[in-house]
Design an enzyme around this catalytic site. Structure first.
Site, PDB file in Angstrom:
ATOM      1  N   GLU A 244       0.808  -1.288  -0.057  1.00 59.80           N
ATOM      2  CA  GLU A 244      -0.095  -0.107   0.061  1.00 59.80           C
ATOM      3  C   GLU A 244       1.058   1.132  -0.007  1.00 59.80           C
ATOM      4  O   GLU A 244       0.482   2.055  -0.891  1.00 59.80           O
ATOM      5  CB  GLU A 244      -0.751  -0.067   1.211  1.00 59.80           C
ATOM      6  N   ARG A 270       4.566  33.396 -17.832  1.00 56.48           N
ATOM      7  CA  ARG A 270       4.073  34.491 -17.229  1.00 56.48           C
ATOM      8  C   ARG A 270       5.135  35.413 -17.062  1.00 56.48           C
ATOM      9  O   ARG A 270       6.356  35.284 -16.614  1.00 56.48           O
ATOM     10  CB  ARG A 270       3.685  33.782 -15.779  1.00 56.48           C
ATOM     11  N   GLN A 338       3.372  28.355  -4.559  1.00 54.67           N
ATOM     12  CA  GLN A 338       4.013  29.667  -4.278  1.00 54.67           C
ATOM     13  C   GLN A 338       4.270  30.294  -5.716  1.00 54.67           C
ATOM     14  O   GLN A 338       3.949  31.668  -6.025  1.00 54.67           O
ATOM     15  CB  GLN A 338       5.003  29.558  -3.553  1.00 54.67           C
TER      16      GLN A 338
END
Lengths: 381, 254
Positions: A244, A270, A338
């Site tokens: 798992e 950007r 961020q």
């Protein structure tokens, strides 16, 4: 980055799962996240792709493949834009069905395993309880043997796939006085009498994965549905938890890798104060540092797989990997959010969902603290 | 119906890529390779033809040893057998490539496998030459149709449809024939894990074609300028109107 662990077959399989995720899952994830669940049909499609029984024998419909194939599958599922869906599917493939495939009797395997591998039957692993959490040795749920049945009583909580599952792998005390040596694993069908399922809503993340609370009130379970031997359930769970944790490491590392790629795309498009965000040294340094840490997390996970593949004890490697991958994945989610700035706080981008989703992995499948507890104990401290 | 599909190993079309410092090649260190997308549809079409019409399917590629991975992927989807025309990895021009394919087809036909249909992608995703399928058809003296989005069979003829403005162009070709297909003809299946495991046992025939003199030589590659995704905000509310009018005038709209 290419890896010596993967063969031509693994690479072909990776492309196949990646395309499946891009074409069959990702276009729908916003809808499924909003609904808090996804259609059961997804399991059927995954069954057709042959990924719900990767390491299981061909006689039950499995592929008889290796741990690296599992790693590839989980890494590519980690790129699904709904990490909740990924978690639900991994509950099916590597958290619930292994109890049946590795410990179940031939009778149980013949009856249930083909359905789990084809995606017709969905599984859930039922361990945690409201009062004792994941402290299995002190669980309150009991299974008393009465003739050819066990009578199940108790409550369970935080159960992934509770609303969708057909088959529940339930840990219960068959000898309440014997601590961890009194736990057994039972396979319980959904429509069993006295079995109540209540949805748990408003999770922080993993929204497309349904979660529920279960109550058993004098629920009869056929004695033949005992997994393995009576009072050995604790050890089965400890063994299964390694798998798992391993699959969660593969998935979360890959999700983190995708977040870095998304953030590079964002930073290159950007413009801030006259130049691209990606042209600032600080951005470049941050992304290169995160990439280094993700690579280290991935290689630690591969080391665990390498040990498993060789039949060696992988407990230390898995525990380290689970703790480290969860820390790195959460660091990546935080730093990438961020770098996105204000856009990182808007649901239009994947990053806020990823930030919420990955937080689970410091808790689910054993907390980071439990991982370090296990390691310290094994270090003789 | 015996169908041969010709495919090409190309860099993943969605990936970021860079050129080598000498500008002669794509820097493949961090690239994934895949089957050219039109050709992926050709592979799917061949499998569907076999499912409806019976017969056999084969896939062929010209390239280095690593290109066997793309053959194996096609075998995993259901193609019967593969043929690798193995090269040293250097680029072959369309004329040389088509000649090698023609030689291979003729040589395989001599062993008893008669192909009724040879499928290509309309063009490869990397070099986009649009030539190899047409050249192979011309050399074999078989009819050829390009840019096809639907294939059916009637009375030993291929009925092929090509998109045209406002409708479809319909073509009938006598078999054997060459057809180049476009993305959209079908949705290619994902190879299942079982298919991938089974494909390990399928045969890939390896032929080393003699490298002919190349007549089309590559000078160098140049990366096109990336399209700018920049958004210019001209203002907010009613105060933005003069800037919008000025911009529309600048663009010649008003």
């Amino acid at each position: 980055m290419d890896s010596p662990f993967f063969s031509e077959e693994h690479r072909i399989f990776r492309r196949s799962v990646r395309k499946f995720v891009d074409e069959e899952l990702n276009p729908h994830v916003d809808e499924w996240e909003a609904a808090g669940r996804f259609p059961k049909e997804v399991y059927k499609k995954l069954g057709d792709l042959g990924v719900l029984g990767i390491r299981y024998p061909a006689e039950y419909g499995g592929a008889d493949a290796d741990i690296w194939t599992t790693a590839v599958f989980c890494e590519e599922m980690g790129r699904c834009r709904s990490r909740g869906l990924t978690m639900s599917v991994l509950v099916q493939t590597d958290m619930s069905s292994p109890h049946l495939a590795y410990r179940g009797s031939d009778f149980l395997k013949k009856k249930y395993l083909p359905g789990m591998i084809s995606g017709k039957r969905v599984g859930a692993i039922v361990l945690s309880e409201p009062e004792v959490g994941s402290d299995l040795a002190n669980m309150r749920t009991t299974a008393k043997k009465k003739g050819d049945q066990y009578i199940l009583n108790g409550s369970k909580t935080y159960i992934t796939n509770a609303l969708q599952a057909d088959l529940f792998f339930v840990a219960a005390k068959t000898d309440p006085s014997a601590g961890k040596k009194g736990v057994s694993m039972l396979l319980v069908e959904r429509d069993s009498p006295g079995f109540l399922i209540e949805p748990m809503k408003k999770k922080l993340g993993m929204h497309a994965s349904d979660t529920g609370e279960l109550t058993f009130q004098n629920t009869p379970v056929p004695a033949e549905n005992l997994i393995g031997e009576e009072n050995q359930g604790f050890y089965y769970v400890m063994e299964s938890l390694q798998k798992e944790r391993f699959v969660s490491c593969c998935a979360m590392t890959s999700s983190a890798q995708q977040a870095i790629e998304d953030t590079i795309d964002y930073a290159q498009s950007r413009n801030i104060f006259g130049k691209k965000l990606s042209e600032y040294d600080l951005t470049r340094y941050k992304l290169a540092r995160l990439q280094t840490r993700v690579e280290a997390a991935r290689q630690l996970t591969y080391y665990a797989a390498h040990l498993y593949d060789r039949g060696l004890d992988w407990t230390d490697a898995v525990s380290m990997s689970k703790a480290f991958c969860a820390e790195v994945a959460n660091e990546v989610a935080d730093e990438c959010l961020q770098i996105h700035g204000g856009a990182g706080y808007i649901e239009e981008y994947d990053i806020p969902r990823l930030f919420r989703d990955l937080r689970l992995w410091k808790i689910g499948a054993g907390t980071t603290e439990v991982m370090y507890y296990i390691l310290a104990k094994r270090m003789g401290i | 119906m015996n169908t041969l599909v010709c495919i090409k190993r190309v860099p993943d079309t969605g990936a970021r890529f860079a050129l080598t410092s000498d500008g002669q090649d794509i820097d493949s260190r961090n690239l994934e390779f895949t089957i050219s997308p039109h050709e992926e549809c050709a592979v799917e079409e061949a499998i569907r033809i076999q499912e409806k019409q019976g017969g056999s399917t084969a896939v062929l590629t010209l390239g280095p040893e690593v290109a066997s991975e793309q053959i194996r992927e096609s075998l995993a989807k259901g193609i019967d057998r593969g043929v690798l025309l193995e090269t040293d990895g250097s680029e072959w021009d369309p004329q040389a490539t088509s000649q090698a394919i023609v030689n291979a087809v003729q040589s395989i036909q001599k062993t008893g496998t008669k192909y009724d249909l040879v499928l290509f992608g309309n063009e490869s995703a990397d070099s986009g030459d649009y030539q190899v399928g047409v050249r192979v058809a011309a050399a074999l003296d078989w009819p050829c149709i390009t840019g096809i989005k639907s294939i059916e069979f009637q009375n030993n003829q291929v009925v092929a449809k090509r998109e045209a403005p406002g409708g479809w162009e319909l073509f009938r070709l006598t078999l054997p024939a060459v057809v180049t297909v476009k993305e959209g003809i079908n949705v290619p299946r994902h190879p299942s894990l079982r298919g991938i495991m089974t494909a390990k046992k399928k045969e890939i025939e390896r032929i080393k074609p003699a490298k002919p003199e190349l007549k089309l030589l590559k000078q160098n590659l140049r990366k096109p300028q990336e399209k700018s995704g920049e958004i210019q905000i001209l203002g907010h509310g009613i105060e933005a109107v003069p800037a919008i009018v000025a911009k529309l005038k600048e663009l010649g709209v008003i």
